[in-house]
Design a protein around this motif. Structure first.
Motif, short mmCIF file in Angstrom:
data_model
loop_
_atom_site.label_atom_id
_atom_site.label_comp_id
_atom_site.label_asym_id
_atom_site.label_seq_id
_atom_site.Cartn_x
_atom_site.Cartn_y
_atom_site.Cartn_z
N ASN A 1 0.83 -1.21 0.00
CA ASN A 1 0.00 0.00 0.00
C ASN A 1 0.86 1.26 0.00
O ASN A 1 0.59 2.23 -0.72
CB ASN A 1 -0.92 0.01 1.22
CG ASN A 1 -2.26 -0.66 0.93
OD1 ASN A 1 -2.58 -0.94 -0.21
ND2 ASN A 1 -3.03 -0.94 1.96
N ASP B 1 2.47 1.69 -3.43
CA ASP B 1 1.48 2.19 -4.39
C ASP B 1 1.19 3.67 -4.16
O ASP B 1 1.06 4.45 -5.11
CB ASP B 1 0.19 1.38 -4.29
CG ASP B 1 0.29 0.03 -4.98
OD1 ASP B 1 1.19 -0.14 -5.81
OD2 ASP B 1 -0.52 -0.86 -4.67
N PHE B 2 1.06 4.05 -2.88
CA PHE B 2 0.79 5.44 -2.55
C PHE B 2 1.91 6.35 -3.06
O PHE B 2 1.66 7.41 -3.63
CB PHE B 2 0.62 5.60 -1.04
CG PHE B 2 0.52 7.03 -0.59
CD1 PHE B 2 -0.64 7.76 -0.79
CD2 PHE B 2 1.60 7.65 0.02
CE1 PHE B 2 -0.72 9.08 -0.39
CE2 PHE B 2 1.52 8.97 0.44
CZ PHE B 2 0.36 9.69 0.23
N ILE C 1 1.64 6.74 -6.76
CA ILE C 1 0.53 7.61 -7.12
C ILE C 1 0.91 9.07 -6.90
O ILE C 1 0.66 9.93 -7.75
CB ILE C 1 -0.72 7.24 -6.30
CG1 ILE C 1 -1.27 5.87 -6.75
CG2 ILE C 1 -1.80 8.31 -6.45
CD1 ILE C 1 -2.34 5.31 -5.85
N ARG D 1 -5.68 -3.65 -10.82
CA ARG D 1 -6.13 -2.49 -10.04
C ARG D 1 -7.62 -2.60 -9.67
O ARG D 1 -8.03 -2.11 -8.62
CB ARG D 1 -5.88 -1.20 -10.84
CG ARG D 1 -4.40 -0.98 -11.15
CD ARG D 1 -3.54 -1.02 -9.90
NE ARG D 1 -2.12 -0.94 -10.19
CZ ARG D 1 -1.16 -1.08 -9.29
NH1 ARG D 1 -1.49 -1.32 -8.02
NH2 ARG D 1 0.11 -1.00 -9.64
N GLN E 1 -7.62 -4.68 -6.69
CA GLN E 1 -7.09 -3.91 -5.56
C GLN E 1 -8.16 -3.00 -4.96
O GLN E 1 -8.28 -2.88 -3.73
CB GLN E 1 -5.89 -3.10 -6.01
CG GLN E 1 -5.14 -2.42 -4.88
CD GLN E 1 -3.87 -1.74 -5.37
OE1 GLN E 1 -3.52 -1.81 -6.55
NE2 GLN E 1 -3.16 -1.08 -4.47
N ASN F 1 -9.69 -3.64 -1.13
CA ASN F 1 -9.60 -2.61 -0.10
C ASN F 1 -10.97 -2.30 0.49
O ASN F 1 -11.12 -2.15 1.71
CB ASN F 1 -8.98 -1.34 -0.68
CG ASN F 1 -7.47 -1.29 -0.52
OD1 ASN F 1 -6.95 -1.36 0.58
ND2 ASN F 1 -6.77 -1.18 -1.63
N PRO G 1 -4.68 10.72 3.12
CA PRO G 1 -3.70 9.66 3.40
C PRO G 1 -3.21 9.71 4.84
O PRO G 1 -3.06 10.79 5.43
CB PRO G 1 -2.57 9.95 2.41
CG PRO G 1 -2.70 11.40 2.08
CD PRO G 1 -4.16 11.70 2.14
N LEU H 1 -4.21 4.34 4.52
CA LEU H 1 -3.97 4.62 3.10
C LEU H 1 -5.01 3.98 2.19
O LEU H 1 -5.08 4.33 1.00
CB LEU H 1 -2.58 4.10 2.69
CG LEU H 1 -1.38 4.91 3.16
CD1 LEU H 1 -0.09 4.20 2.77
CD2 LEU H 1 -1.40 6.30 2.56
N SER I 1 -7.55 6.30 0.36
CA SER I 1 -6.81 7.25 -0.47
C SER I 1 -6.35 6.57 -1.76
O SER I 1 -6.47 7.14 -2.85
CB SER I 1 -5.60 7.80 0.29
OG SER I 1 -4.82 8.62 -0.53
N ILE I 2 -5.85 5.33 -1.64
CA ILE I 2 -5.41 4.58 -2.82
C ILE I 2 -6.60 4.22 -3.69
O ILE I 2 -6.55 4.32 -4.92
CB ILE I 2 -4.64 3.32 -2.39
CG1 ILE I 2 -3.30 3.71 -1.75
CG2 ILE I 2 -4.42 2.37 -3.55
CD1 ILE I 2 -2.54 2.55 -1.14
N SER J 1 -7.66 7.26 -5.69
CA SER J 1 -6.69 7.58 -6.73
C SER J 1 -6.78 6.59 -7.89
O SER J 1 -6.70 6.98 -9.06
CB SER J 1 -5.27 7.58 -6.15
OG SER J 1 -5.12 8.57 -5.16
#
Length: 799
Positions: A592, A595-596, A599, A653, A656, A660, A707, A724, A727-728, A731
């Motif tokens: 995570n 990835d953050f 991004i 994605r 993902q 999440n 985040p 996170l 937020s991910i 995005s």
């Protein structure tokens, strides 16, 4: 539903026949084995293996499917963390075979190896081109432990050698400058470089290191299985198989083209000369500061140089016609040519496939009068003939120089301009005293040029190589190269000193009036710069730390998995399982964070491919059904039957995002149930995930996408996490051009609605050829949507 899809997969993929060239003993062996297990790595090893996330892909997967189709067998994959673990899986009988591993001395001692199924050129990849002439023994080398490439490096006596567990780790050491060189195969390298333009390095072809042949590996006590595989391989080479057993991966095709080029002549033939005019922004231009030659064309040629055996050398025109230079043999390539300007039947030249498009825009001034006079900027001399004006202009004049066009514009000689889109911004900037209108082109107007590379007709092998390598670059990478020059301002036809003097006078007047504001602005600017630097340092720190944690974590999980097979004590097994669960949880957080950071740095790219939405989402939904059972929660999935099953989307994605959202739902729900509603149309995928958990206040809801922020301190203490996830999710959804909406009531629960644009395809099953039986109402609804004539059978239940 999952069992139904598996049944249909086997029905369509695995035929009812088997190879007629097998012996009775070999056919009996296949008949007794209901399912074969092939070993693969969890992580992707592109382009050979796409990783453990369906839909499975890669060269080795193509060969596995080809073998299964030809033999009429069913197979499944077993995933391993490292090559060493996978070797052990064959030795222990956990798996039947590994498809697509290189031949090494160690593997020959431990296993039975089939005949070669395919081969790949071994190459040396250097971190920088300047290392080509440096002594190879002085370089820092890296390779994947237990691979044939380590054997090749060791055979050369290179002492400075680092061993890593995965190909990604080896390639990352090169990119980060921790190693200078490695030996690997050309196909794998092309795939890697296609996703990392930051460090192109240099490919070196050394005939002494030869080619890497790939085989099928089976256990020592499986001679019958080895014989079966060898007979299929021999039949394929002889053209006697019923099904193709090969791969048309673009990287494989590019490698073959490069091999043909290398073996088609001597080393001097690798030098390829190209030319292009030097004042054709953004294709080719001189930097005003240092005079160096820059441009999209030159950067593209550097990429081709780094990824092939070509040694590309720029030759200035010195006033000569580039086309005549190509005809006379002074150069070998014109790298930027209008494709329509070359006749396909012309025996003199070959044009490559399209790799770029040059777009023109029509600008109109507010000049008085009814007469419209068009000026066309055609610096390459190959666009004007394809422009259709349909008599809309009183006169048309073609310019090869930008400054001449601007001069005529200033004196009213022309009222309209047709110019390269990349020059529009600077035209508007330099001529802010003139009003322009951008005219939308009509459907009949041709305002785009498809661009390819032009070669002489004898350059057939080089033509094939360039086409194949350009295909591996992809539109995103080509656009990244082009975008590096699309925002540069270049002045044409103006007195530089005059501009500086006028600018200085204007600036002084502004300073006298706005000096207090300037001082204040500088303070704000400094604070902003410091804040941005802090954010950049944070992102860099997060990226480095998370990346450095991934490899040790993978090693820990692999070692603990091996250890779990050797521990028999129940208490020790429980403790070890808790450790594995904790390491998995940590790995999830590290991923995570990584990835953050990607991004935040705008480095995350989508990998949109055609996939089955049911195959992608069903296994993951099934796993969360188990998670809810542990907490005694209800778990309901309502997937509305539609004919739209296949879609073009980034499946990784998408999973993902859903994972999440479901993780949050399970985490924050202690009683009640979780409901998932799914609906697909031709253009949209809609998801609604509802839970009866603790819910949120409106204040907490307002910061849900921030985040590293959680509702309050008690959340972190009770549930853990990094803050996170959402937020991910936001995005990723924005990156996929979708929408997300969250509604929640404290104590009542939360509902998340997601809408993603897709390009879906209908599934149609020919019921006349494939009779399907079911007594399951939901399965029948799906089959009806798919156009299948299903039948009831009291003796058979699917679903």
């Amino acid at each position: 539903m999952k069992r139904l899809l598996t049944f249909l997969f086997f029905l369509t993929v695995f035929p009812a026949f088997s190879a007629d060239y097998l012996s009775e003993e070999e056919q009996a062996y296949l008949d007794k084995k209901p399912l074969f297990k092939f070993g693969v790595l969890k992580e992707a090893w592109l382009p050979y293996w796409g990783g453990d996330v369906p839909p499975f892909s890669g060269i080795n997967h193509d060969y596995a499917v080809g073998l299964s189709n030809e033999l009429g067998i069913k197979f499944t994959y077993t995933f391993y963390n490292t090559l060493t673990d996978m070797h052990q899986g064959v030795a222990d009988g956990e798996i039947d075979a590994i498809v697509g591993l290189g031949k090494t001395e160690q593997r020959e001692k431990l296993f039975l190896l089939s005949d070669m199924i395919y081969e790949s050129q071994r190459i040396i990849w250097l971190r920088e081109k300047r290392l080509v002439n440096k002594s190879r023994s002085s370089l820092r080398w890296v390779c994947v432990k237990s691979s044939s490439y380590c054997d090749a490096i060791a055979a050369r006596g290179y002492s400075s050698l680092s061993l890593v567990n995965t190909p990604e780790a080896a390639q990352e050491m090169i990119v980060q400058g921790l190693a200078d060189a490695t030996i690997l195969n050309y196909t794998s390298l092309l795939s890697t470089l296609g996703k990392n333009i930051a460090a192109p390095g240099k490919v070196v072809f050394d005939r002494d290191i030869g080619a890497q042949d790939y085989r099928i590996i089976v256990a020592k006590d499986e001679p019958v299985l080895l014989s079966i595989f060898n007979k299929v391989i021999a039949a394929e080479k002889a053209g006697k198989t019923e099904n193709p057993i090969n791969s048309h991966n673009i990287y494989t095709l590019a490698e073959q083209a490069n091999f043909n080029f290398v073996t088609g002549g001597n080393d001097d033939d690798n030098i390829v000369r190209y030319t292009v005019e030097e004042d054709v922004f953004p294709l080719s231009y001189r930097d005003e500061v240092d005079g160096s030659l820059k441009g999209y064309v030159h950067d593209l040629m550097k990429v081709l140089d780094s990824r092939t055996s070509l040694e590309l050398v720029y030759v200035p025109t010195h006033g000569q016609d580039p086309m005549e230079m190509l005809r006379d043999g002074k150069v070998d390539i014109l790298p930027y040519q209008h494709i329509l300007d070359v006749d396909e039947d012309d025996p003199e030249f070959l044009i490559s496939d399209k790799f770029s498009t040059l777009e023109f825009l029509h600008l109109r001034t507010n000049a008085p009068g009814d007469k419209r006079r068009l000026g066309i900027l055609d610096r390459m001399g190959s666009f004007y003939n394809f422009v259709r004006t349909d008599g809309r202009f009183d006169s048309i004049k073609v310019y090869t120089r930008y400054d001449n066009l601007l001069t005529d514009l200033k004196h009213g000689e022309i009222t309209d301009m047709l110019i390269n889109k990349d020059l529009v911004n600077q035209t508007l900037l330099l001529h802010f005293d003139t009003d322009y209108e951008v005219i939308e082109p009509s459907k009949e107007s041709r305002l785009k040029m498809d661009i390819g590379m032009l070669m002489r007709d004898e350059s057939i092998i080089m033509h094939d190589l360039i086409n194949k390598v350009i295909a591996t670059l992809g539109p995103e990478e080509l656009e990244r190269i082009r975008s590096m020059h699309s925002r540069i301002t270049v002045n044409y036809g103006f007195d530089k000193n005059e501009i500086i003097a006028m600018s200085s006078i204007t600036l002084l007047g502004f300073l006298l009036i706005l000096l207090p504001l300037v001082v204040s602005y500088q303070k704000v600017k400094k604070a902003k710069r410091e804040a941005l630097e802090a954010i950049a340092l944070r992102n860099q720190f997060l990226a480095v730390v998370s990346h450095e944690l991934r490899n040790p974590l993978a090693a820990m999980l692999g070692l603990m998995e091996i250890l779990s097979k050797k521990i028999t004590n129940d208490d020790s097994q429980l403790l070890l399982q808790n450790a594995i669960n904790s390491a998995d949880n940590l790995k999830h957080h590290v991923n995570n964070i990584l990835d953050f950071s990607k991004i935040e740095a705008k480095q995350l790219r989508l990998d949109v491919r055609r996939c089955s939405l049911i195959d992608e989402l069903s296994p993951m939904l099934r796993s969360y059904e188990a998670n809810t059972n542990v907490k005694s929660l209800g778990f309901e999935v309502n997937w509305v039957p539609t004919p739209y099953v296949y879609a073009h989307i980034d499946a990784l994605r998408l999973n993902q995002v859903v994972m999440n959202l479901l993780s949050n739902a399970v985490k924050f729900t202690d009683k009640g149930q979780i409901t998932v509603n799914i609906m697909t149309t031709k253009t949209e995928l809609r998801l609604v995930i509802s839970d009866t958990g603790c819910g949120m206040t409106q204040e907490q809801l307002s910061s849900i996408y921030s985040p590293f922020v959680q509702a309050d301190a008690s959340i972190a203490r009770r549930y853990g996490g990094t803050g996170l996830g959402m937020s991910i999710v936001q995005s990723l959804i924005q990156l996929m051009r979708g929408q997300i909406e969250v509604s929640s009531e404290l104590g009542e629960g939360t509902t998340v609605r997601v809408s993603l644009p897709i390009k879906a395809e209908e599934v149609v099953i020919d019921g006349a050829n494939n009779k399907v039986y079911t007594n399951h109402e939901q399965v029948a609804a799906w089959l009806t949507q798919w156009g299948s004539h299903w039948h009831q059978n009291p003796m058979l239940t699917i679903g």
